[in-house]
Design a protein around this motif. Structure first.
Motif, PDB file in Angstrom:
ATOM      1  N   ILE A   1      23.678  20.919  23.089  1.00 30.51           N
ATOM      2  CA  ILE A   1      24.594  22.003  22.707  1.00 30.51           C
ATOM      3  C   ILE A   1      23.810  23.237  22.276  1.00 30.51           C
ATOM      4  CG2 ILE A   1      26.380  22.695  21.050  1.00 30.51           C
ATOM      5  CD1 ILE A   1      27.290  19.755  20.991  1.00 30.51           C
ATOM      6  N   GLN A   2      22.743  23.008  21.525  1.00 34.43           N
ATOM      7  CA  GLN A   2      21.916  24.118  21.064  1.00 34.43           C
ATOM      8  C   GLN A   2      21.285  24.865  22.233  1.00 34.43           C
ATOM      9  OE1 GLN A   2      18.305  23.259  18.675  1.00 34.43           O
ATOM     10  NE2 GLN A   2      19.306  24.466  17.079  1.00 34.43           N
ATOM     11  N   HIS A   3      20.813  24.112  23.217  1.00 37.40           N
ATOM     12  CA  HIS A   3      20.206  24.728  24.396  1.00 37.40           C
ATOM     13  C   HIS A   3      21.222  25.583  25.148  1.00 37.40           C
ATOM     14  CE1 HIS A   3      17.534  25.227  27.816  1.00 37.40           C
ATOM     15  NE2 HIS A   3      18.515  24.835  28.613  1.00 37.40           N
ATOM     16  N   LEU A   4      22.451  25.095  25.261  1.00 38.18           N
ATOM     17  CA  LEU A   4      23.485  25.847  25.958  1.00 38.18           C
ATOM     18  C   LEU A   4      23.808  27.151  25.244  1.00 38.18           C
ATOM     19  CD1 LEU A   4      25.956  22.969  26.950  1.00 38.18           C
ATOM     20  CD2 LEU A   4      24.420  24.242  28.460  1.00 38.18           C
ATOM     21  N   GLN A   5      23.695  27.143  23.918  1.00 46.18           N
ATOM     22  CA  GLN A   5      23.991  28.348  23.147  1.00 46.18           C
ATOM     23  C   GLN A   5      22.853  29.358  23.199  1.00 46.18           C
ATOM     24  OE1 GLN A   5      26.782  29.244  21.412  1.00 46.18           O
ATOM     25  NE2 GLN A   5      27.798  27.461  22.271  1.00 46.18           N
ATOM     26  N   ASN A   6      21.649  28.885  23.634  1.00 48.36           N
ATOM     27  CA  ASN A   6      20.502  29.785  23.753  1.00 48.36           C
ATOM     28  C   ASN A   6      20.258  30.536  22.450  1.00 48.36           C
ATOM     29  OD1 ASN A   6      18.331  30.921  25.050  1.00 48.36           O
ATOM     30  ND2 ASN A   6      19.508  32.501  26.099  1.00 48.36           N
ATOM     31  N   GLN A   7      20.120  29.761  21.343  1.00 48.28           N
ATOM     32  CA  GLN A   7      20.094  30.337  20.004  1.00 48.28           C
ATOM     33  C   GLN A   7      18.951  31.318  19.762  1.00 48.28           C
ATOM     34  OE1 GLN A   7      19.301  27.051  17.256  1.00 48.28           O
ATOM     35  NE2 GLN A   7      18.151  28.438  15.994  1.00 48.28           N
ATOM     36  N   ASP A   8      17.822  31.164  20.442  1.00 49.51           N
ATOM     37  CA  ASP A   8      16.652  31.958  20.104  1.00 49.51           C
ATOM     38  C   ASP A   8      16.712  33.391  20.617  1.00 49.51           C
ATOM     39  OD1 ASP A   8      15.491  29.959  18.695  1.00 49.51           O
ATOM     40  OD2 ASP A   8      14.264  29.225  20.342  1.00 49.51           O
ATOM     41  N   ASP A   9      17.700  33.715  21.440  1.00 50.03           N
ATOM     42  CA  ASP A   9      17.798  35.093  21.922  1.00 50.03           C
ATOM     43  C   ASP A   9      18.276  36.002  20.805  1.00 50.03           C
ATOM     44  OD1 ASP A   9      16.944  34.524  24.402  1.00 50.03           O
ATOM     45  OD2 ASP A   9      18.891  34.591  25.391  1.00 50.03           O
ATOM     46  N   PRO A  10      17.571  37.090  20.548  1.00 48.92           N
ATOM     47  CA  PRO A  10      18.041  38.036  19.530  1.00 48.92           C
ATOM     48  C   PRO A  10      19.407  38.598  19.920  1.00 48.92           C
ATOM     49  CG  PRO A  10      15.773  38.518  20.175  1.00 48.92           C
ATOM     50  CD  PRO A  10      16.293  37.505  21.148  1.00 48.92           C
ATOM     51  N   GLN A  11      20.254  38.844  18.913  1.00 44.49           N
ATOM     52  CA  GLN A  11      21.568  39.402  19.174  1.00 44.49           C
ATOM     53  C   GLN A  11      21.436  40.891  19.489  1.00 44.49           C
ATOM     54  OE1 GLN A  11      24.198  38.489  15.925  1.00 44.49           O
ATOM     55  NE2 GLN A  11      23.496  36.370  15.794  1.00 44.49           N
ATOM     56  N   GLN A  12      22.138  41.316  20.517  1.00 39.67           N
ATOM     57  CA  GLN A  12      22.095  42.720  20.890  1.00 39.67           C
ATOM     58  C   GLN A  12      22.838  43.577  19.871  1.00 39.67           C
ATOM     59  OE1 GLN A  12      20.190  43.803  23.484  1.00 39.67           O
ATOM     60  NE2 GLN A  12      19.585  41.652  23.533  1.00 39.67           N
TER      61      GLN A  12
ATOM     62  N   TRP B   1      26.717  34.463  12.370  1.00 36.25           N
ATOM     63  CA  TRP B   1      25.616  33.711  12.962  1.00 36.25           C
ATOM     64  C   TRP B   1      25.724  32.188  12.872  1.00 36.25           C
ATOM     65  CZ3 TRP B   1      23.269  30.612   9.419  1.00 36.25           C
ATOM     66  CH2 TRP B   1      23.402  30.959   8.077  1.00 36.25           C
ATOM     67  N   PRO B   2      26.472  31.591  11.921  1.00 37.94           N
ATOM     68  CA  PRO B   2      26.450  30.121  11.822  1.00 37.94           C
ATOM     69  C   PRO B   2      26.791  29.382  13.113  1.00 37.94           C
ATOM     70  CG  PRO B   2      27.396  31.046   9.829  1.00 37.94           C
ATOM     71  CD  PRO B   2      27.240  32.186  10.803  1.00 37.94           C
ATOM     72  N   PRO B   3      27.815  29.808  13.894  1.00 40.13           N
ATOM     73  CA  PRO B   3      28.090  29.082  15.138  1.00 40.13           C
ATOM     74  C   PRO B   3      26.971  29.206  16.163  1.00 40.13           C
ATOM     75  CG  PRO B   3      29.997  30.393  14.468  1.00 40.13           C
ATOM     76  CD  PRO B   3      28.844  30.845  13.636  1.00 40.13           C
ATOM     77  N   LYS B   4      26.132  30.224  16.040  1.00 36.51           N
ATOM     78  CA  LYS B   4      25.036  30.398  16.980  1.00 36.51           C
ATOM     79  C   LYS B   4      23.813  29.576  16.576  1.00 36.51           C
ATOM     80  CE  LYS B   4      22.273  34.061  19.164  1.00 36.51           C
ATOM     81  NZ  LYS B   4      22.620  33.709  20.546  1.00 36.51           N
ATOM     82  N   VAL B   5      23.536  29.535  15.288  1.00 35.74           N
ATOM     83  CA  VAL B   5      22.377  28.781  14.805  1.00 35.74           C
ATOM     84  C   VAL B   5      22.678  27.288  14.760  1.00 35.74           C
ATOM     85  CG1 VAL B   5      20.796  28.478  12.853  1.00 35.74           C
ATOM     86  CG2 VAL B   5      21.544  30.771  13.493  1.00 35.74           C
ATOM     87  N   PHE B   6      23.923  26.933  14.405  1.00 33.65           N
ATOM     88  CA  PHE B   6      24.330  25.518  14.318  1.00 33.65           C
ATOM     89  C   PHE B   6      25.543  25.282  15.219  1.00 33.65           C
ATOM     90  CE2 PHE B   6      22.590  26.725  10.135  1.00 33.65           C
ATOM     91  CZ  PHE B   6      21.492  25.873  10.079  1.00 33.65           C
ATOM     92  N   PRO B   7      25.399  25.460  16.532  1.00 32.60           N
ATOM     93  CA  PRO B   7      26.565  25.410  17.421  1.00 32.60           C
ATOM     94  C   PRO B   7      27.229  24.041  17.488  1.00 32.60           C
ATOM     95  CG  PRO B   7      24.528  25.447  18.695  1.00 32.60           C
ATOM     96  CD  PRO B   7      24.147  25.714  17.275  1.00 32.60           C
ATOM     97  N   TYR B   8      26.452  22.979  17.303  1.00 30.38           N
ATOM     98  CA  TYR B   8      27.017  21.623  17.405  1.00 30.38           C
ATOM     99  C   TYR B   8      28.033  21.372  16.303  1.00 30.38           C
ATOM    100  CZ  TYR B   8      22.462  21.696  15.051  1.00 30.38           C
ATOM    101  OH  TYR B   8      21.371  22.065  14.309  1.00 30.38           O
ATOM    102  N   PHE B   9      27.796  21.893  15.090  1.00 36.00           N
ATOM    103  CA  PHE B   9      28.771  21.717  14.017  1.00 36.00           C
ATOM    104  C   PHE B   9      30.078  22.421  14.352  1.00 36.00           C
ATOM    105  CE2 PHE B   9      24.869  21.415  11.132  1.00 36.00           C
ATOM    106  CZ  PHE B   9      24.891  20.033  11.142  1.00 36.00           C
ATOM    107  N   ASP B  10      29.988  23.566  14.966  1.00 36.67           N
ATOM    108  CA  ASP B  10      31.176  24.329  15.347  1.00 36.67           C
ATOM    109  C   ASP B  10      31.944  23.605  16.447  1.00 36.67           C
ATOM    110  OD1 ASP B  10      32.715  26.763  14.972  1.00 36.67           O
ATOM    111  OD2 ASP B  10      32.069  27.330  16.980  1.00 36.67           O
TER     112      ASP B  10
END
Length: 522
Positions: free
Chosen positions: A64-75, A81-90
Motif C-alpha cells: 500500500i505504501q509503495h502504491l501511494q509513492n510516499q517519498d515524492d515531495p508534495q507539489q 499528510w497522515p494518509p500519505k505517510v501512513f496510507p495503510y491505516f487510512d
C-alpha cells in the motif's frame, strides 16, 4: 564412505531435523497464540486485514505504501499528510472502521481512533497496561523512562519528574536565551557572508535546531555544553535514522538478532554510545565533589544505586539503567523540540500574516530585551501557533500500551499480549473533532485554550496520553517559546525555493529534505 563418515552424516541429519522441528514448533506456538487473540477480538466484532505467515501484515503495508509513492515531495503545501505517510491505516480504517486489529510479525495490534475508546485508554492507570516491550527499539531506548513499565518505570519517574517541574524549568530560561542567541549569531554571519547587497541568506534550519536543543538539554541537565556531548548526540541521531529505515519490520521473530548490515550498524552504534555515556558518567563522578548542586545525570546515577538497593535493578545492570535513561533524555530532549521548531518556522514562513502578528506580540511584550519567564506567559498568539504546530505535526506519532493481562476498556475485552495503538496525527486531523478546516493552519482554534479547541478534551495529545504523558512537556513549551520568540525578534523569513514539503516518519515526524528558509534581519 567410512564408518565415521556415515555416523557423522546421520548425526548431521538428526541435528538438522531437530532444528527444523524446533523452529516449526515455535512458529506453530506463536502463530496459534496470535490466532487465538484475533479470534477473541473477532468475536467482539473487531475485524482487520488477514495476516501472512510470520510477517503479519507487513507485506500489505509495504504494498500500500509503495502504491501511494510516499517519498515524492508534495507539489502543493498540504498539511493533510497522515494518509500519505501512513496510507495503510487510512485504507484499513475505511474497510474496518475506527477500531481494528492488524499485526507486524508476532505483535498483535489493536488500532484505535474511536474517540470514546481513546478517552478510556487515557484514563486507564493500571500497571498492567504499560509500554510494550520492544527488542527493535532497545538499542535506542532500552528500559529507560520512555520504554519501561511497572515498578521500574515508577522509580525512574520518581527520580526524573521533579527536575521537570515548572518552577525548575522557569529557572532555565536565561540558559535557553544564551544558547539560542549564540546559534542565531551564526545566521547573522551567514547573511553577512552570503547575502551580498540583498541582506538575506538561505538556511536549512534542521541541524542548527538539533544542535541548539542538544546544547540546552546538555547544559540544563548534565552540566556540559553540546560541544562536549556532540559525539554522543551525533551517534544517537545516526542510530535513530538507521533504526527508522526498518520501522515497519517490528515483531518479526529473530530478525533483530540476525547479523544483517543494518543490525551490525545498530549494534556498533549502541556500543559506542553506551561507552561514551559511561565515560561521561565517570568524569562527572570524579568532579562531583566540586559541584554545588547535583545535575540530572548525577541524580540518575544516585537513583540507579537506590534502585539496586531496593531490588528493582540488579547491581550488575546499574550501568544499563544509567545509560538507558541518559539516552532517553538525550533523544527526547533533542528531537522533539528541534522538529517542532522547524515545523513552526515552516508554517510561519508560509503564513506571513501570522508571522507578522506573532512578531508584533513579541516586540510588544519584550521590547528590546530578551524574554524571561513572566514575558513568556504573556505571549498568547505565540502559544496558539505552537499548539497548532503540535496539532498538525506532532513529533511523536504513536501512543502505545500493552495489556499485561486481560483487560476491559469500555465495551472491549483486550486479551493479554495485545498492543493498543493510537495514531496521534489521525486524531489531530479528524474533521469531526476539529472542524472542516482540520488540515489547515488556523491557530485561532486555540484562542480559548486547548479545552475549547476541539469537541473532546482528549483530542489534543502531542505529549502522549494518560499517566505516561511526557514528563518534559513544561520544558518543551518554554523552550519552544524562547527559541521562536528570539528568532522572530531578529529575523523575518519565507520558504526558500529549495524547500520540498515531504513529512517523513523516522521515529519522530520530520521534514525529509529539511526546512529551508530565506531569512533577513528585521
Amino acid at each position: 564412505m567410512s564408518m565415521e563418515g556415515e555416523i557423522g552424516a546421520v548425526i548431521m541429519k538428526i541435528v538438522i531435523g531437530g532444528v527444523i522441528l524446533l523452529i516449526s514448533s515455535v512458529c506453530n506456538i506463536v502463530l496459534w497464540r496470535q490466532e487465538r487473540i484475533r479470534l477473541k477480538l473477532r468475536k467482539q466484532g473487531i475485524g482487520g486485514p488477514s495476516p501472512s505467515f510470520l510477517l503479519g501484515n507487513i507485506p500489505e503495508m509495504k504494498r500500500i505504501q509503495h502504491l501511494q509513492n510516499q517519498d515524492d515531495p508534495q507539489q502543493l503545501l498540504s498539511h493533510d499528510w497522515p494518509p500519505k505517510v501512513f496510507p495503510y491505516f487510512d485504507v484499513w480504517k475505511k474497510s474496518y472502521g475506527p477500531i481494528y486489529t492488524y499485526s507486524t510479525g508476532n505483535i498483535q495490534i489493536l488500532y484505535v481512533t474511536d474517540t470514546e475508546m481513546v478517552k478510556k485508554i487515557a484514563l486507564c492507570t493500571s500497571s498492567d497496561f504499560g509500554k510494550p516491550a520492544s527488542k527493535e527499539r532497545a538499542p535506542l531506548l532500552g528500559e529507560g523512562i520512555l520504554a519501561s513499565s511497572g515498578s521500574l518505570w515508577e522509580h525512574q519517574r520518581k527520580i526524573i519528574s521533579p527536575e521537570f517541574y515548572l518552577d525548575k524549568v522557569k529557572c532555565l530560561v536565561e540558559l535557553m536565551v544564551d544558547s539560542t542567541t549564540s546559534m542565531l549569531n551564526s545566521w547573522s554571519e551567514k547573511i553577512d557572508k552570503e547575502g551580498g547587497g540583498l541582506g538575506m541568506a538561505d538556511v536549512t534550519v534542521d541541524e542548527d535546531l538539533r544542535n541548539l536543543s542538544a546544547d540546552i538539554i546538555s547544559r540544563a541537565f548534565f552540566g556540559s555544553s553540546y560541544s562536549q556531548g556532540k559525539h554522543i548526540f551525533s551517534k544517537i541521531r545516526t542510530l535513530q535514522q538507521t533504526m527508522g529505515k526498518g520501522s515497519l519490520f517490528i515483531g518479526i521473530p529473530g530478525l533483530s538478532s540476525i547479523p544483517t548490515k543494518s543490525n551490525r550498524e545498530i549494534w556498533r552504534l549502541e556500543k559506542e554510545i553506551n561507552d561514551m555515556i559511561l565515560e561521561l558518567v565517570k568524569k562527572k563522578n570524579e568532579g562531583a565533589r566540586n559541584d554545588k548542586e547535583k545535575n540530572l545525570l548525577q541524580k540518575i546515577v544516585e537513583g540507579a544505586r537506590n534502585c539496586a538497593n531496593g531490588g528493582l535493578v540488579l547491581e550488575s545492570t546499574l550501568d544499563k539503567f544509567i545509560v538507558d535513561n541518559t539516552k532517553n533524555l538525550y533523544f527526547a530532549g533533542r528531537e522533539s523540540t528541534a522538529v517542532t521548531v522547524a515545523w513552526a518556522l515552516m508554517l510561519l514562513a508560509s503564513h506571513p500574516e501570522w508571522q507578522n502578528r506573532v512578531r508584533a506580540e513579541v516586540i510588544q511584550v519584550c521590547g528590546s530585551r530578551h524574554p524571561d519567564a513572566d514575558m513568556l506567559r504573556s505571549m498568547k498568539m505565540l502559544t496558539m501557533v505552537i499548539q497548532e504546530t503540535l496539532r498538525l505535526y506532532p513529533p511523536g506519532v504513536f501512543a502505545t500500551r500493552e495489556a499485561r493481562r486481560d483487560l476491559t476498556l469500555g465495551s472491549i475485552r483486550i486479551p493479554k499480549g495485545v498492543t493498543v495503538q493510537i495514531l496521534i496525527p489521525m486524531i489531530h486531523h479528524d474533521p469531526t473533532l476539529w472542524g472542516s478546516d482540520a488540515s489547515l493552519f488556523n491557530p485561532e482554534r486555540f484562542s480559548q485554550g486547548i479545552l475549547g479547541a476541539s469537541k473532546i478534551a482528549h483530542a489534543f495529545m502531542p505529549f502522549g496520553v494518560g499517566n505516561r504523558i511526557c514528563l518534559g512537556q513544561h520544558l518543551a513549551m518554554i523552550e519552544l517559546k524562547v527559541i521562536l520568540s528570539i528568532i522572530l525578534s531578529k529575523f523575518s523569513f519565507k520558504l526558500s525555493p529549495m524547500y520540498k514539503h515531504c513529512p517523513s516518519f523516522s521515529l519522530t515526524m520530520e521534514a525529509k529534505y529539511g526546512v529551508s528558509l530565506r531569512i533577513r534581519r528585521v
